[in-house]
Motif scaffolding. Structure first.
Motif, PDB file in Angstrom:
ATOM      1  N   ARG A 131       0.968  -1.075   0.123  1.00 25.34           N
ATOM      2  CA  ARG A 131      -0.418  -0.043  -0.156  1.00 25.34           C
ATOM      3  C   ARG A 131       0.707   1.092   0.052  1.00 25.34           C
ATOM      4  NH1 ARG A 131      -5.615  -1.072   2.562  1.00 25.34           N
ATOM      5  NH2 ARG A 131      -5.386  -2.908   2.975  1.00 25.34           N
ATOM      6  N   VAL A 132       0.456   2.449  -0.591  1.00 26.86           N
ATOM      7  CA  VAL A 132       1.036   3.345  -0.675  1.00 26.86           C
ATOM      8  C   VAL A 132       0.065   4.521  -0.644  1.00 26.86           C
ATOM      9  CG1 VAL A 132       2.553   4.835  -2.020  1.00 26.86           C
ATOM     10  CG2 VAL A 132       2.585   2.796  -2.633  1.00 26.86           C
ATOM     11  N   ILE A 133       0.678   5.290   0.110  1.00 25.93           N
ATOM     12  CA  ILE A 133      -0.051   6.979   0.730  1.00 25.93           C
ATOM     13  C   ILE A 133       0.370   7.976  -0.230  1.00 25.93           C
ATOM     14  CG2 ILE A 133      -1.918   8.493   1.829  1.00 25.93           C
ATOM     15  CD1 ILE A 133      -1.514   5.959   4.095  1.00 25.93           C
ATOM     16  N   VAL A 134      -0.156   9.189  -1.327  1.00 27.09           N
ATOM     17  CA  VAL A 134       0.734  10.092  -1.535  1.00 27.09           C
ATOM     18  C   VAL A 134       0.043  10.901  -1.360  1.00 27.09           C
ATOM     19  CG1 VAL A 134       0.888  10.503  -3.843  1.00 27.09           C
ATOM     20  CG2 VAL A 134       0.873   8.545  -3.697  1.00 27.09           C
ATOM     21  N   SER A 135       0.498  12.360  -0.693  1.00 25.19           N
ATOM     22  CA  SER A 135       0.170  13.193   0.042  1.00 25.19           C
ATOM     23  C   SER A 135       0.192  14.437  -0.690  1.00 25.19           C
ATOM     24  CB  SER A 135       0.561  13.546   1.979  1.00 25.19           C
ATOM     25  OG  SER A 135       0.564  12.520   1.895  1.00 25.19           O
ATOM     26  N   VAL A 136      -0.873  15.189  -1.039  1.00 25.07           N
ATOM     27  CA  VAL A 136      -0.437  16.603  -1.848  1.00 25.07           C
ATOM     28  C   VAL A 136      -1.319  17.607  -0.656  1.00 25.07           C
ATOM     29  CG1 VAL A 136       0.115  16.196  -3.992  1.00 25.07           C
ATOM     30  CG2 VAL A 136      -2.816  16.514  -3.247  1.00 25.07           C
ATOM     31  N   THR A 137      -1.210  18.730  -1.037  1.00 26.85           N
ATOM     32  CA  THR A 137      -2.344  19.838   0.002  1.00 26.85           C
ATOM     33  C   THR A 137      -2.935  20.459  -0.920  1.00 26.85           C
ATOM     34  OG1 THR A 137      -0.494  21.879  -0.873  1.00 26.85           O
ATOM     35  CG2 THR A 137      -0.268  21.053   1.348  1.00 26.85           C
ATOM     36  N   VAL A 169       2.298   9.672 -11.528  1.00 26.55           N
ATOM     37  CA  VAL A 169       2.422   8.525 -10.819  1.00 26.55           C
ATOM     38  C   VAL A 169       1.473   7.742  -9.809  1.00 26.55           C
ATOM     39  CG1 VAL A 169       4.217   9.366  -8.516  1.00 26.55           C
ATOM     40  CG2 VAL A 169       4.175  10.764 -10.112  1.00 26.55           C
ATOM     41  N   CYS A 170       0.470   8.679  -9.521  1.00 25.92           N
ATOM     42  CA  CYS A 170      -0.360   6.913  -9.274  1.00 25.92           C
ATOM     43  C   CYS A 170      -0.397   6.080 -10.235  1.00 25.92           C
ATOM     44  CB  CYS A 170      -1.477   8.697  -8.338  1.00 25.92           C
ATOM     45  SG  CYS A 170      -1.369   9.354  -7.296  1.00 25.92           S
ATOM     46  N   ASN A 171      -1.483   6.059 -11.549  1.00 25.77           N
ATOM     47  CA  ASN A 171      -1.325   5.794 -12.310  1.00 25.77           C
ATOM     48  C   ASN A 171      -0.063   4.569 -12.873  1.00 25.77           C
ATOM     49  OD1 ASN A 171      -4.031   6.145 -13.044  1.00 25.77           O
ATOM     50  ND2 ASN A 171      -2.861   7.750 -13.934  1.00 25.77           N
ATOM     51  N   LEU A 225      -4.390   8.707  -3.213  1.00 22.77           N
ATOM     52  CA  LEU A 225      -4.217   9.990  -2.865  1.00 22.77           C
ATOM     53  C   LEU A 225      -4.959  10.597  -2.117  1.00 22.77           C
ATOM     54  CD1 LEU A 225      -2.548  12.386  -4.206  1.00 22.77           C
ATOM     55  CD2 LEU A 225      -4.123  12.057  -6.123  1.00 22.77           C
ATOM     56  N   VAL A 226      -4.181  11.597  -1.383  1.00 25.17           N
ATOM     57  CA  VAL A 226      -4.737  12.180  -0.021  1.00 25.17           C
ATOM     58  C   VAL A 226      -4.626  14.088  -0.289  1.00 25.17           C
ATOM     59  CG1 VAL A 226      -5.063  12.925   1.896  1.00 25.17           C
ATOM     60  CG2 VAL A 226      -4.569  10.504   1.169  1.00 25.17           C
ATOM     61  N   GLY A 227      -5.580  14.516  -0.253  1.00 29.56           N
ATOM     62  CA  GLY A 227      -5.450  15.692  -0.993  1.00 29.56           C
ATOM     63  C   GLY A 227      -6.420  16.397  -0.359  1.00 29.56           C
ATOM     64  N   ARG A 228      -7.022  17.701   0.155  1.00 29.18           N
ATOM     65  CA  ARG A 228      -7.614  18.339  -0.009  1.00 29.18           C
ATOM     66  C   ARG A 228      -8.774  19.010  -0.291  1.00 29.18           C
ATOM     67  NH1 ARG A 228      -6.180  25.143   0.099  1.00 29.18           N
ATOM     68  NH2 ARG A 228      -4.622  25.669  -1.227  1.00 29.18           N
ATOM     69  N   CYS A 229     -10.161  19.414   0.123  1.00 28.88           N
ATOM     70  CA  CYS A 229     -11.227  19.675  -0.762  1.00 28.88           C
ATOM     71  C   CYS A 229     -11.571  20.815  -0.270  1.00 28.88           C
ATOM     72  CB  CYS A 229     -12.499  19.159   0.010  1.00 28.88           C
ATOM     73  SG  CYS A 229     -13.776  18.943  -1.721  1.00 28.88           S
ATOM     74  N   TYR A 230     -12.057  22.051  -1.332  1.00 30.55           N
ATOM     75  CA  TYR A 230     -12.274  23.633  -1.636  1.00 30.55           C
ATOM     76  C   TYR A 230     -14.004  22.884  -0.978  1.00 30.55           C
ATOM     77  CZ  TYR A 230      -7.973  25.497  -2.492  1.00 30.55           C
ATOM     78  OH  TYR A 230      -6.443  25.530  -2.570  1.00 30.55           O
ATOM     79  N   SER A 231     -14.247  24.113  -0.876  1.00 29.76           N
ATOM     80  CA  SER A 231     -15.997  24.133  -0.959  1.00 29.76           C
ATOM     81  C   SER A 231     -16.632  24.659  -2.126  1.00 29.76           C
ATOM     82  CB  SER A 231     -17.668  25.905  -0.499  1.00 29.76           C
ATOM     83  OG  SER A 231     -16.228  26.742  -1.034  1.00 29.76           O
ATOM     84  N   ARG A 248     -11.117   6.767 -11.721  1.00 28.45           N
ATOM     85  CA  ARG A 248      -9.458   6.793 -11.380  1.00 28.45           C
ATOM     86  C   ARG A 248      -8.734   6.033 -11.323  1.00 28.45           C
ATOM     87  NH1 ARG A 248      -6.811  13.052  -9.227  1.00 28.45           N
ATOM     88  NH2 ARG A 248      -7.486  14.089 -10.831  1.00 28.45           N
ATOM     89  N   SER A 249      -7.627   5.170 -11.363  1.00 32.34           N
ATOM     90  CA  SER A 249      -6.998   3.158 -11.361  1.00 32.34           C
ATOM     91  C   SER A 249      -6.898   3.279  -9.829  1.00 32.34           C
ATOM     92  CB  SER A 249      -6.576   4.002 -12.034  1.00 32.34           C
ATOM     93  OG  SER A 249      -5.223   4.469 -11.844  1.00 32.34           O
ATOM     94  N   TYR A 250      -7.405   4.300  -8.897  1.00 29.31           N
ATOM     95  CA  TYR A 250      -6.347   4.871  -7.490  1.00 29.31           C
ATOM     96  C   TYR A 250      -7.540   5.186  -6.688  1.00 29.31           C
ATOM     97  CZ  TYR A 250      -4.885   9.166  -9.502  1.00 29.31           C
ATOM     98  OH  TYR A 250      -4.927  10.451  -9.572  1.00 29.31           O
TER      99      TYR A 250
END
Length: 370
Positions: free
Chosen positions: A3-9, A21-23, A34-40, A48-50
């Protein structure tokens, strides 16, 4: 399956590099989150494939945002199973680094730019010192580091001598051809004008102001500014004050597939970053390679990495002076010299074959499958 967890802001919607990269990791046999943030106002993500996860936060920018995001990311990583942690840029590194030490898991750091040289940090010594302190704490202990060009890799290797050199994986598109499914008419674009495009992150010191003013000297043309950024309100005010509404059109951030369609319909692609900071001096932005793949000649700043690509592949013009006059002359030179234009356009095909993700992916394979 590892398992790989990829982080971005960011909110994951238009980050083409991280998506590639994730693909690639998925095709290597990893289970990717893939972990990021969510705006309103964040658009919905396509299938996606991941797996993806967007964190909803109270704050949108500034110190409070980074503090909240890093704290939330730390606990998210701490309580989710993984074998490899991937931190994208310095603003996600510290929680990944801490969790990798606590859980004794492998960490890969992918630096998309020379973060401490960002223009947003100019004139803010305390903020710059804060980020630099995080980099100094983590970097010497990192085994696997990736960045986007050799110049930045060399800088990191000089600043933080380590047994393993920094790897280079450039921001280039895949060989897969995108489909141009909509015409100029369908997109409401003029069919009787030359289209010039500047796309991506439209931020401070990226030359958008000078390009807008250059449009006064480029006949029968329309400039498309596609994307979002901190200077967009100022650019719109400039267009209004200079009476250039018929010469400049703003298009908000759109999906990579939609963006590729627009780019392919244009005649010239511009990347005009200024040499105001180390990060821009050595930039090699996505948009340059998107222009190449779309088969359109480029006009770029005389910065070492971009100039090397454009001059070496003979795919456009390098602007020696960052003035509206010099930019207009370079664009007019390409548009008015049909032989030069066709030569540059033809050369983009060979350049696209050279600068493709499939070649860069081999570097990732060596790192992640070692």
């Amino acid at each position: 399956m590892k398992r790989v967890i990829v982080s971005v802001t960011n909110d994951l919607f238009s980050d083409q590099r991280v998506d590639k990269v994730c693909n690639s990791l998925t095709m290597m046999g990893f289970k990717v989150l893939l972990v990021g943030r969510c705006y309103s106002d964040s658009p919905a993500l396509p299938q996606r494939s991941y797996q993806t996860r967007r964190l909803r936060l109270l704050f949108r920018k500034g110190f409070k945002f980074y503090a909240e995001f890093n704290l939330r990311l730390f606990f998210f990583l701490l309580f989710h199973r993984c074998d490899i942690l991937v931190a994208n840029d310095l603003d996600t590194l510290y929680p990944n680094f801490l969790v990798s030490r606590i859980k004794r898991k492998r960490i890969v750091y992918d630096s998309h730019e020379y973060f401490c040289g960002l223009p947003e940090l100019n004139g803010r010594p305390r903020v710059q010192k804060f980020w630099h302190s995080i980099e100094q704490r983590c970097f010497p202990h990192l085994t696997d580091v990736i960045t986007v060009c050799q110049s930045i890799a060399d800088m990191y290797d000089r600043e933080y001598p380590r047994a393993n050199k920094v790897n280079v994986v450039r921001n280039v598109p895949s060989r897969l051809n995108f489909a141009v499914t909509r015409t100029r008419a369908e997109l409401g674009l003029p069919t009787d004008k030359r289209l010039i495009v500047m796309q991506g992150a439209i931020n401070q010191d990226r030359g958008a102001e000078e390009l807008i003013l250059a449009m006064k000297q480029i006949p029968d043309s329309l400039l498309l500014i596609i994307g979002s950024g901190d200077v967009i309100p100022r650019l719109k005010a400039l267009v209004e004050s200079e009476l250039l509404n018929e010469k400049v059109r703003f298009i908000p951030r759109i999906s990579p597939a939609e963006l590729a369609n627009y780019t392919a319909l244009c005649d010239i692609g511009c990347s005009l970053e200024k040499d105001t900071n180390i990060n821009y001096r050595f930039c090699l932005p996505n948009k340059l390679f998107d222009y190449i793949k779309a088969g359109i000649p480029c006009v770029v700043s005389d910065l070492p990495e971009m100039a090397r690509i454009v001059n070496g592949s003979r795919i456009g013009c390098v602007v020696k002076e960052h003035t509206p006059k010099a930019i207009a002359e370079a664009i007019n030179n390409l548009l008015n010299d049909s032989e030069l234009y066709e030569t540059c356009k033809k050369n983009t095909a060979a350049a696209a074959a050279e600068f493709c993700w499939e070649k860069e992916e081999s570097v990732l394979r060596k790192i992640y499958l070692s």
